[in-house]
Design a protein around this motif. Structure first.
Motif, mmCIF file in Angstrom:
data_model
loop_
_atom_site.group_PDB
_atom_site.id
_atom_site.type_symbol
_atom_site.label_atom_id
_atom_site.label_comp_id
_atom_site.label_asym_id
_atom_site.label_seq_id
_atom_site.Cartn_x
_atom_site.Cartn_y
_atom_site.Cartn_z
ATOM 1 N N ALA A 199 0.861 -1.184 0.000
ATOM 2 C CA ALA A 199 0.000 0.000 0.000
ATOM 3 C C ALA A 199 0.896 1.232 0.000
ATOM 4 N N TYR A 200 0.562 2.198 -0.851
ATOM 5 C CA TYR A 200 1.367 3.410 -0.985
ATOM 6 C C TYR A 200 0.487 4.645 -0.908
ATOM 7 N N GLN A 201 1.057 5.684 -0.339
ATOM 8 C CA GLN A 201 0.428 7.006 -0.371
ATOM 9 C C GLN A 201 1.480 8.032 -0.773
ATOM 10 N N PHE A 202 1.175 8.803 -1.815
ATOM 11 C CA PHE A 202 2.056 9.859 -2.303
ATOM 12 C C PHE A 202 1.377 11.204 -2.065
ATOM 13 N N TYR B 27 4.053 -6.244 2.068
ATOM 14 C CA TYR B 27 3.852 -7.609 2.539
ATOM 15 C C TYR B 27 4.498 -8.556 1.536
ATOM 16 N N LEU B 28 5.340 -9.445 2.008
ATOM 17 C CA LEU B 28 5.947 -10.439 1.130
ATOM 18 C C LEU B 28 5.089 -11.690 1.089
ATOM 19 N N TRP C 125 15.482 3.558 9.693
ATOM 20 C CA TRP C 125 15.413 2.477 8.721
ATOM 21 C C TRP C 125 16.249 1.276 9.131
ATOM 22 N N GLY C 126 17.006 1.390 10.211
ATOM 23 C CA GLY C 126 17.793 0.263 10.673
ATOM 24 C C GLY C 126 19.038 0.036 9.841
ATOM 25 N N GLY D 111 3.741 -12.216 4.901
ATOM 26 C CA GLY D 111 2.487 -11.835 5.539
ATOM 27 C C GLY D 111 2.623 -10.791 6.617
ATOM 28 N N GLN D 112 3.845 -10.521 7.094
ATOM 29 C CA GLN D 112 4.058 -9.514 8.126
ATOM 30 C C GLN D 112 4.388 -8.164 7.478
ATOM 31 N N PRO D 113 3.902 -7.064 8.064
ATOM 32 C CA PRO D 113 4.093 -5.758 7.420
ATOM 33 C C PRO D 113 5.519 -5.236 7.531
ATOM 34 N N LEU D 114 5.915 -4.474 6.542
ATOM 35 C CA LEU D 114 7.203 -3.790 6.520
ATOM 36 C C LEU D 114 6.942 -2.350 6.096
ATOM 37 N N ASP D 115 7.187 -1.396 6.995
ATOM 38 C CA ASP D 115 6.839 0.002 6.754
ATOM 39 C C ASP D 115 8.076 0.827 6.427
ATOM 40 N N PHE D 116 7.934 1.673 5.421
ATOM 41 C CA PHE D 116 8.956 2.660 5.087
ATOM 42 C C PHE D 116 8.266 3.964 4.710
#
Length: 492
Positions: A208-211, A228-229, A333-334, A366-371
Motif C-alpha cells: 500500500a502506498y500514499q504519495f 507484505y511479502l 530504517w535500521g 504476511g508480516q508488514p514492513l513500513d517505510f
C-alpha cells in the motif's frame, strides 16, 4: 470523463483501506491479470501508438477550475496491462473513472472502440501551473509497472522512480511489481498538494502506498508505504531510482560531439554515521554492483550535479535540466545498504543505472514492513554536503605518460568549507586504495582560474583481475573539508 460510484459511505477512504487490500492479497496466490487487449490495439506500431492522444479539454477537474488536472494514457503497444483509477471525492467516497474513447484523439489509426467496454488505462499524468500561472505543465506521470517521474520548476524529464525493486541484483532474475490500482483525492479549489494512493502487486509482494505531491522549485513527494511479502526475495530494493549514464567527463566517448550524455552523473549518500559519499557513475564494460553499508541513513539520491549546457551541447535532450532526486528517510530504517547497480548501455535510450536501499532483515511472509520517506526532484538548487563536494571527476594522462597498470584521476572540489580557507591554507589529500591498490602519488592545490580545489591521484593495481576501491577527500588539520569521493577500478 464518465465515472460511476464504486464505493461510498460515511467514512473517508485512505491509506488504511489500501493496506487492507494489500494484506488480503498477500495471503493469496498471485494471479496474473489476463491481457484482453482488443485486436485493433495489439498490433500498433510505435508511431501509431504515439498517435493516440488524450484530449486536453477532457482533463479531469479542468471544468471545475481546480489547481490540479488529470489526463490518462491509452492502452496499446508495450502498455498492455490495464490499471484501475478512482477519484476520492471531497466527501471521502470512491468513484471509479470509466474509460471513455471519446476523451482520446486516435489520429490516423483505424480503430473501432464501440465494443471495447471499460478498457481501463495504461496510467495517468498530473498537470499543474508549475512554471507560469497561465499554463498547467506536466507535474508527475505514473506509467508502467511501478514507475513514476516528477518535475520541479524549469526541469526536463530524466530519471524515474519506482515503488519497489525486487532482485535487481542477487536473484535469479528481476521481478517488476506493478501499481494495479490508484485512488486520487480530489483537491480543494485552493490546494497546493495532491494525494495519490496506490496498490502494488507482484508474484512475491504486495504493498500500500500514499504519495503526497507538493509542486514547486523542487517538487516533493512524501511517500508512505507498507509492504507484505508472499515469499522470500534475494534483494528488496526500497525507494528505487532508475537512470541513464552513457558517457561523461570521467568516461569520454570517441566520435561523439556531445561531451556528456547522462540523466544523472553520480550517487550521493549521507550515512547514518555522518559521512557524505559521492560515487561518480560509469558505463561499465560488464554489470557492476557496489554498495555502501550503514545504519539509519540520512539520505541518498541519483544526482545531476552538472547543470551547464556546455557540458552536454544537446539542444533537444536538455540534459542540464534533468532533475536530481534525493531520498530522505523518515524514522529509523535500521541496518542495511545503499546499493548501486550499473550495467553497459550502447546509447541513451536504455536506462542502465539503479540505486535503492536494501534492509538487512525483512519480515516473514504476511508480516508488514513500513517505510516512509521524502523524495525531492531538484534542479539547480539541490542537496549538497555541508562542507564541500566534487564538481567533476576525470581520468587519463596529462603531460606525463601513465603506466599500463596505473590509473590517474583528477577531481575538483568546491563548497563553503573550501571557500572560507585563506589563500595559503594547508590542505592535504586523504586517499586510500584498499588491499588491491597502491597509491603512487597525490596532490591538492587551489585552481587559480576559478578558486576551486583540485585533487590528483595516481594508483597502481596489484592484481588486474580484481577491482580497486578508491576513497579520497580533502582535509585541513584533522577536519574534513569535503565529502568522500569514491570510485571503482574495474577488473581487467
Amino acid at each position: 470523463m464518465a465515472a460511476c460510484l464504486a464505493a461510498g459511505g460515511s467514512f473517508a477512504f485512505g491509506f488504511d483501506d489500501v493496506d487492507r487490500l494489500a494484506k488480503a492479497k498477500a495471503a493469496l496466490p498471485h494471479v496474473t491479470a489476463p491481457l484482453n487487449l482488443p485486436p485493433d490495439l495489439r498490433g500498433l506500431s510505435y508511431d501509431q501508438y504515439r498517435d493516440i492522444r488524450f484530449k486536453p479539454d477532457q482533463a479531469m477537474w479542468r471544468a471545475d477550475g481546480l489547481p490540479f488536472e488529470l489526463a490518462f494514457f491509452h492502452l496499446g503497444k508495450h502498455q498492455t496491462a490495464p490499471v484501475r483509477i478512482h477519484e476520492v471525492t471531497s466527501s471521502g467516497a470512491v468513484r471509479h473513472i470509466t474509460f471513455d474513447p471519446k476523451t482520446f484523439d486516435y489520429g490516423k489509426n483505424k480503430v473501432n472502440p464501440a465494443n471495447w467496454g471499460d478498457l481501463g488505462f495504461a496510467g495517468f499524468r498530473v498537470h499543474y501551473a508549475l512554471n507560469k500561472p497561465t499554463y498547467k505543465d506536466e507535474l508527475v506521470v505514473f506509467l508502467g509497472a511501478s514507475y513514476f517521474r516528477a518535475l520541479g520548476r524549469d526541469q526536463h524529464y530524466g530519471l524515474s522512480a519506482r515503488g519497489l525493486a525486487i532482485d535487481t541484483a542477487g536473484g535469479k532474475g528481476e521481478e517488476f511489481p506493478r501499481f494495479t490500482e490508484f485512488w486520487i483525492e480530489r483537491p480543494a479549489s485552493n490546494a497546493t498538494s495532491l494525494v495519490v494512493h496506490a496498490l502494488l502487486e507482484s508474484p512475491r509482494a504486495t504493498g500500500a502506498y500514499q504519495f503526497t505531491l507538493r509542486p514547486g522549485e523542487s517538487t516533493v513527494a512524501d511517500v508512505r508505504s507498507r509492504l507484505y511479502l508472499r515469499a522470500g526475495v534475494a534483494t528488496l530494493g526500497i525507494a528505487p531510482l532508475t537512470s541513464m549514464f552513457q558517457h561523461g567527463e570521467n568516461q569520454p566517448r570517441a566520435g561523439e560531439f556531445r561531451p556528456e550524455v547522462h540523466d544523472s552523473d553520480g550517487l550521493m549518500v549521507a550515512t547514518g554515521e555522518g559521512e557524505w559519499l559521492w560515487r561518480p557513475l560509469i558505463n561499465p564494460s560488464k554489470p557492476l554492483v557496489t554498495s555502501f553499508a550503514t545504519r539509519d541513513p540520512k539520505g541518498f539520491g541519483l544526482m545531476q550535479r552538472d547543470r551547464a549546457f556546455a557540458s552536454y551541447e544537446d539542444t533537444e535532450a536538455s540534459y542540464e535540466r534533468r532533475p536530481s532526486t534525493w531520498i530522505e528517510p523518515k524514522g529509523a530504517w535500521g541496518a542495511g545498504r545503499v546499493e548501486l547497480f550499473q550495467w553497459p548501455t550502447a546509447d541513451e535510450t536504455n536506462d542502465n543505472i539503479v540505486a535503492y536501499w536494501v534492509p538487512d532483515t525483512v519480515p516473514a511472509p504476511g508480516q508488514p514492513l513500513d517505510f516512509a520517506y521524502r523524495m525531492s526532484f531538484q534542479g539547480d538548487v539541490q542537496q549538497r554536503p555541508p562542507t564541500g563536494w566534487a564538481t567533476q571527476s576525470r581520468t587519463g594522462r596529462g603531460f606525463a605518460e601513465v603506466a599500463a597498470d596505473e590509473v590517474n584521476y583528477v577531481v575538483d572540489f568546491t563548497g563553503p568549507a573550501l571557500d572560507a580557507l585563506p589563500h595559503d591554507a594547508a590542505v592535504k589529500p586523504v586517499v586510500s586504495a584498499g588491499p588491491n591498490g597502491r597509491v603512487v602519488e597525490t596532490n591538492a592545490y587551489r585552481i587559480a582560474a576559478n578558486g576551486a580545489w583540485r585533487l590528483t591521484l595516481r594508483v597502481r593495481r596489484i592484481d588486474a583481475t580484481q577491482p580497486v576501491e578508491l576513497r579520497a577527500f580533502l582535509q585541513q588539520s584533522t577536519h574534513a573539508l569535503t565529502e568522500t569521493w569514491t570510485s571503482i577500478i574495474q577488473p581487467a
